[in-house]
Write a protein that holds these residues in place. Structure first.
Motif, PDB file in Angstrom:
ATOM      1  N   ALA A 188       0.832  -1.204   0.000  1.00 46.47           N
ATOM      2  CA  ALA A 188       0.000   0.000   0.000  1.00 46.47           C
ATOM      3  C   ALA A 188       0.867   1.254   0.000  1.00 46.47           C
ATOM      4  CB  ALA A 188      -0.930   0.002   1.208  1.00 46.47           C
ATOM      5  N   LYS A 189       2.020   1.165   0.695  1.00 48.48           N
ATOM      6  CA  LYS A 189       2.934   2.309   0.756  1.00 48.48           C
ATOM      7  C   LYS A 189       3.755   2.461  -0.527  1.00 48.48           C
ATOM      8  CE  LYS A 189       3.342   2.059   5.794  1.00 48.48           C
ATOM      9  NZ  LYS A 189       4.224   1.766   6.948  1.00 48.48           N
ATOM     10  N   GLN A 190       3.652   1.482  -1.417  1.00 44.33           N
ATOM     11  CA  GLN A 190       4.402   1.545  -2.669  1.00 44.33           C
ATOM     12  C   GLN A 190       3.740   2.445  -3.708  1.00 44.33           C
ATOM     13  OE1 GLN A 190       4.727  -2.492  -4.053  1.00 44.33           O
ATOM     14  NE2 GLN A 190       5.886  -3.179  -2.260  1.00 44.33           N
ATOM     15  N   TRP A 191       2.438   2.711  -3.537  1.00 48.80           N
ATOM     16  CA  TRP A 191       1.679   3.340  -4.616  1.00 48.80           C
ATOM     17  C   TRP A 191       2.230   4.710  -5.002  1.00 48.80           C
ATOM     18  CZ3 TRP A 191      -0.724   2.599  -8.740  1.00 48.80           C
ATOM     19  CH2 TRP A 191      -1.560   3.557  -9.314  1.00 48.80           C
ATOM     20  N   GLU A 192       2.426   5.610  -4.039  1.00 46.25           N
ATOM     21  CA  GLU A 192       2.910   6.950  -4.351  1.00 46.25           C
ATOM     22  C   GLU A 192       4.296   6.889  -5.008  1.00 46.25           C
ATOM     23  OE1 GLU A 192       1.326   9.776  -4.146  1.00 46.25           O
ATOM     24  OE2 GLU A 192      -0.491   8.871  -3.295  1.00 46.25           O
TER      25      GLU A 192
ATOM     26  N   LYS B 129       2.190  -4.166 -17.082  1.00 44.63           N
ATOM     27  CA  LYS B 129       2.789  -5.254 -16.313  1.00 44.63           C
ATOM     28  C   LYS B 129       3.074  -4.820 -14.875  1.00 44.63           C
ATOM     29  CE  LYS B 129       6.673  -8.507 -16.423  1.00 44.63           C
ATOM     30  NZ  LYS B 129       7.909  -8.920 -17.157  1.00 44.63           N
ATOM     31  N   ILE B 130       3.625  -3.606 -14.711  1.00 43.54           N
ATOM     32  CA  ILE B 130       3.964  -3.114 -13.364  1.00 43.54           C
ATOM     33  C   ILE B 130       2.705  -2.885 -12.544  1.00 43.54           C
ATOM     34  CG2 ILE B 130       4.942  -1.159 -12.106  1.00 43.54           C
ATOM     35  CD1 ILE B 130       6.970  -0.912 -14.480  1.00 43.54           C
ATOM     36  N   LEU B 131       1.712  -2.233 -13.140  1.00 40.12           N
ATOM     37  CA  LEU B 131       0.483  -1.912 -12.399  1.00 40.12           C
ATOM     38  C   LEU B 131      -0.314  -3.169 -12.061  1.00 40.12           C
ATOM     39  CD1 LEU B 131      -0.714   1.325 -14.261  1.00 40.12           C
ATOM     40  CD2 LEU B 131       0.496   1.145 -12.071  1.00 40.12           C
ATOM     41  N   LEU B 132      -0.340  -4.105 -12.986  1.00 37.54           N
ATOM     42  CA  LEU B 132      -1.071  -5.347 -12.728  1.00 37.54           C
ATOM     43  C   LEU B 132      -0.394  -6.150 -11.621  1.00 37.54           C
ATOM     44  CD1 LEU B 132      -3.493  -7.027 -13.536  1.00 37.54           C
ATOM     45  CD2 LEU B 132      -2.103  -8.106 -15.312  1.00 37.54           C
ATOM     46  N   HIS B 133       0.929  -6.163 -11.620  1.00 35.65           N
ATOM     47  CA  HIS B 133       1.659  -6.857 -10.555  1.00 35.65           C
ATOM     48  C   HIS B 133       1.338  -6.221  -9.204  1.00 35.65           C
ATOM     49  CE1 HIS B 133       4.900  -8.975  -8.483  1.00 35.65           C
ATOM     50  NE2 HIS B 133       5.275  -7.805  -7.972  1.00 35.65           N
ATOM     51  N   TRP B 134       1.294  -4.874  -9.165  1.00 36.38           N
ATOM     52  CA  TRP B 134       0.984  -4.191  -7.899  1.00 36.38           C
ATOM     53  C   TRP B 134      -0.433  -4.541  -7.432  1.00 36.38           C
ATOM     54  CZ3 TRP B 134      -2.588  -0.246  -6.657  1.00 36.38           C
ATOM     55  CH2 TRP B 134      -2.432   0.287  -5.369  1.00 36.38           C
ATOM     56  N   LEU B 135      -1.399  -4.562  -8.351  1.00 36.85           N
ATOM     57  CA  LEU B 135      -2.779  -4.916  -8.000  1.00 36.85           C
ATOM     58  C   LEU B 135      -2.852  -6.332  -7.422  1.00 36.85           C
ATOM     59  CD1 LEU B 135      -4.760  -3.421 -11.020  1.00 36.85           C
ATOM     60  CD2 LEU B 135      -5.134  -2.839  -8.616  1.00 36.85           C
ATOM     61  N   GLN B 136      -2.131  -7.242  -8.046  1.00 34.02           N
ATOM     62  CA  GLN B 136      -2.139  -8.622  -7.558  1.00 34.02           C
ATOM     63  C   GLN B 136      -1.529  -8.721  -6.169  1.00 34.02           C
ATOM     64  OE1 GLN B 136      -0.020 -10.221 -10.909  1.00 34.02           O
ATOM     65  NE2 GLN B 136      -1.901 -10.894 -11.967  1.00 34.02           N
TER      66      GLN B 136
END
Length: 784
Positions: free
Chosen positions: A12-16, A51-58
């Motif tokens: 969650a802290k990775q998003w910004e 690829k990066i955003l989908l990995h973060w969502l997963q």
């Protein structure tokens, strides 16, 4: 992109950080001149970004959509539900009823829907609700418990509890029916002798209670909302007939009065196009924004709650948000949640046919462009589909920093990927658009709607506010009530968004659940512009700070009267000013050699700072003092020292006076307490205005101390005069609270009860000779 590997462990802290890294990679191209379709066509089809955003969502789903401890889980879990129910039982047995209620509520949230565990949690919560005298909510939980499979062998107990609620509500016939139903059910069970005797004893108790109850007509407790002044305007949705929407090239669309209005007249009464709750300890219904609810949870997750099953059924958008709620996505992305909700609400209602007929084949770009080919004034006619009003709000993308714009585009890409990979939304969407779009074009259209909404919400969003009251009745904090405004939700109101900004607005925003009700805060004449405050207010911040905030978020330099008038532009500095050592005039400490604004005498800060240090020491000693008398003495000495140093309007002086007033009230020195509160009221009127919410709160404090004095000295020679004064102050507090918050706030009801009580005391002592005098004294015209 090697930096992506050096992220915080908590995803969650990775998003910004992720947004900053990705936008830094893309910032070479200025995209602020592109339209939303072109921007999203690039980002959504960028395989690396995907690829990066989908990995973060997963990772978010793997991390948060699971059981995180024995007491918390995003999905339903009977083990967690049982854990909380057992905690609730411990609290209930210890007579900690409100704490048991909170535990039982969590048990309800975590229990699997339509299960035994769910029905048991509801039944236990109903027992706590009965003890808390929340009878209607208790009845609702009993109905739900039985409907969800509460054990047949125990149902007679619930039926008796239902009867008890009806008795307390003075509903004789319903109570009798519930007792009879319980008796029939118990007879069918063939109870053991000891259980039968206990049941009969309980029935006799309830029947005795019932015999002493007289049937009362059921009072409709629904709130009657105020109507728009002069009725609704057919050409300006949700607005009063006393105002109209205009356009010119200088200020764009704006709102103007077309009739004389007075303070308190309703100019808008608008439900939001879309809204979302904000993270909070307090439960708020995600469908209607009602607060202080007895929560009914989503069938699937434990994160979303509603005030009843009807609201849960109406919240059709949640089926697309449920996985995101489980994955803690929404607290992480902030206002982007509302941008997603705009898309979901629009799809649920169905995207309307564009005003210009589209030629086949249709593309996302064609459809998107056609929605802006409208008359920006006529779309506010009440019969126009609301989507056109939402779609044509300004975005300010053309004025925006390129980095910010790219981050919005990346967020829109992530949310579209979420809908595509974690929900069946895109199987549902084709039937909701007015023309056939291909698989890729549908996703592009949805992504562009989210991006556009993000821009619109940043410069048009509203925070919904309501009043939260904290009781402070312990020895240290005193007997008074502390009220505070809380933000419950973020919403978008397309009609109210047409008002331009002023740092000195002429309207007041109030909220009833999700509805925004806007009233005049002063008289308006025909031709006057109706002006809202977007945040920075002349009474809170200096001109330079206000302008900086408005430029950063809304992309304009404020030229309102408060910012342009040289005499008013630094008005707020007075409330942090020091007192001149010669004439007591205000000294703003803005330079190395400060001078008095009145007599120009040089100000010597060393002595002032020495006195403030001593005042701080005395305040600390007051906090640590064991006796109330010593606390009052030390705090009074601290206050007198500050009076020598700070200007009489200094906000810090008000804060110390407030603490001292509380101490005096605790010590029974009510006259001293009232004197300080009255001084604060005069100061607040000067800073915020006589009809401001700040004055309303201070009047509430004053009325509380006045009531304490009345209760504590019922035989005092001045008792009647005290009642007259208290009655007058309470009436004024009611009027200001209703103006600033609405008559539906619980605090207003409590004030009205206090007013009625004081009026009854006055009636008891009224004599024929004083009747006219009393009528005169009680009259308090606030010109509302």
């Amino acid at each position: 992109m090697n930096s992506v590997n050096c992220m915080p462990e908590d995803c969650a802290k990775q998003w910004e950080i992720l947004l900053l890294l990705l936008s830094s990679e893309e910032k070479k191209i200025d995209r602020t001149n592109e339209n939303e379709i072109d921007t999203m066509n690039y980002f959504y089809n960028n395989k690396g970004v995907q690829k990066i955003l989908l990995h973060w969502l997963q990772q978010m789903k793997l991390t948060y959509a699971k059981k995180t401890s024995e007491s918390d889980t995003a999905l339903k879990c009977d083990e967690v539900s049982l854990w909380w129910r057992q905690k609730g039982n411990e609290k209930f047995r210890a007579n900690l009823v409100e704490e048991s209620y909170k535990c039982y509520t969590k048990s309800v949230l975590y229990a699997k829907h339509n299960s035994l565990m769910y029905s048991l949690a509801l039944a236990n919560r109903s027992a706590a609700l009965l003890r808390m005298k929340r009878f209607q909510e208790c009845l609702s939980d009993i109905i739900l418990a039985i409907a969800n499979g509460y054990p047949t062998v125990q149902q007679h107990k619930l039926l008796l509890r239902r009867a008890d609620c009806h008795i307390e509500l003075k509903q004789r016939s319903e109570a009798r029916a519930s007792i009879d139903a319980a008796i029939r059910h118990a007879d069918s069970l063939k109870l053991f002798a000891t259980n039968a005797l206990e049941f009969e004893r309980h029935v006799k108790i309830l029947e005795r209670k019932l015999d002493s109850v007289e049937e009362e007509a059921i009072v409709n407790e629904s709130v009657t909302l105020p109507e728009c002044f002069m009725g609704l305007n057919p050409h300006f949705n949700a607005a009063s007939n006393a105002i109209e929407l205009r356009y010119n090239d200088t200020v764009g669309r704006h709102v103007v009065a077309k009739a004389n209005t007075k303070r308190g007249d309703v100019l808008f009464s608008e439900e939001p196009y879309a809204w979302v709750t904000l993270p909070s300890e307090e439960r708020v219904c995600e469908m209607c924004c009602k607060a202080d609810i007895n929560p009914v949870p989503c069938d699937v997750c434990s994160r979303s709650v509603y005030c009843d099953e009807r609201c849960r059924a109406r919240a059709s958008f949640h089926r697309w948000e449920c996985v995101a709620a489980q994955s803690a996505l929404f607290p992480t992305i902030g206002i982007a949640h509302l941008a997603l909700r705009v898309l979901l609400i629009s799809a649920n209602d169905g995207f309307p046919t564009p005003p210009r007929r589209l030629a086949e084949p249709c593309t996302a770009a064609d459809l998107f462009k056609s929605y802006s080919h409208v008359d920006n004034i006529k779309i506010y006619d009440k019969d126009t589909p609301p989507f056109f009003r939402m779609f044509n709000l300004v975005t300010n993308f053309d004025k925006m920093n390129n980095m910010d714009y790219i981050q919005y585009a990346l967020t829109a890409t992530m949310l579209t990927l979420y809908l595509e990979k974690f929900t069946s939304f895109f199987e549902y969407l084709p039937s909701k658009v007015p023309c056939a779009l291909s698989h890729g074009e549908l996703r592009l259209f949805a992504a562009a709607i989210v991006l556009r909404s993000l821009g619109q919400l940043v410069c048009n969003g509203h925070a919904t506010l309501s009043l939260s009251v904290v009781e402070e009745d312990d020895e240290r904090n005193g007997r008074t009530l502390t009220e505070k405004e809380v933000r419950r939700a973020t919403a978008i109101y397309p009609s109210a968004a047409m008002m331009n900004h002023s740092c000195d607005p002429n309207i007041i925003n109030t909220f009833y659940n999700s509805r925004l009700i806007i009233r005049c805060s002063r008289e308006l004449s025909p031709g006057c512009e109706v002006l809202n405050c977007y945040g920075p207010h002349r009474a809170h911040e200096p001109t330079a700070q206000r302008r900086a905030q408005l430029r950063a978020q809304y992309m304009f330099t404020c030229a309102c009267s408060a910012c342009s008038d040289s005499e008013r532009k630094d008005f707020v500095l007075l409330f942090s000013a020091y007192a001149c050592q010669s004439c007591k005039g205000p000294v703003s400490w803005q330079s190395r050699r400060p001078r008095c604004q009145q007599c120009s005498a040089e100000f010597h800060p060393d002595r002032a700072l020495t006195l403030i240090d001593r005042a701080e020491e005395l305040a600390t000693q007051a906090d640590l003092a064991k006796s109330l008398e010593e606390r009052c003495e030390k705090m009074s000495a601290s206050y007198r020292l500050r009076q020598q140093v700070w200007h009489r309007h200094h906000a810090g002086l008000r804060a110390v006076a407030d603490k001292l007033a509380r101490l005096y009230a605790d010590a029974g020195e009510f006259s001293r307490s009232m004197e300080l509160i009255k001084q604060n009221i005069q100061n607040l009127e000067y800073q915020f205005g006589s009809f401001s919410v700040e004055v309303a709160h201070e009047l509430r404090k004053l009325s509380g101390v006045m009531l304490e004095r009345i209760f504590n000295s019922p035989h005092h020679v001045d008792h009647r005069e005290w009642c007259l004064e208290a009655h007058k102050i309470i009436k004024k507090a009611i009027q200001l609270m209703e103006l600033n918050y609405g008559p539906w706030e619980p605090l207003v009801s409590r004030l009205k009860e206090q007013e009625a009580f004081v009026a009854s005391l006055l009636a008891e002592t009224r004599t024929p000779d004083t009747a006219d005098c009393i009528h005169h004294n009680l009259h308090y015209n606030l010109k509302i």
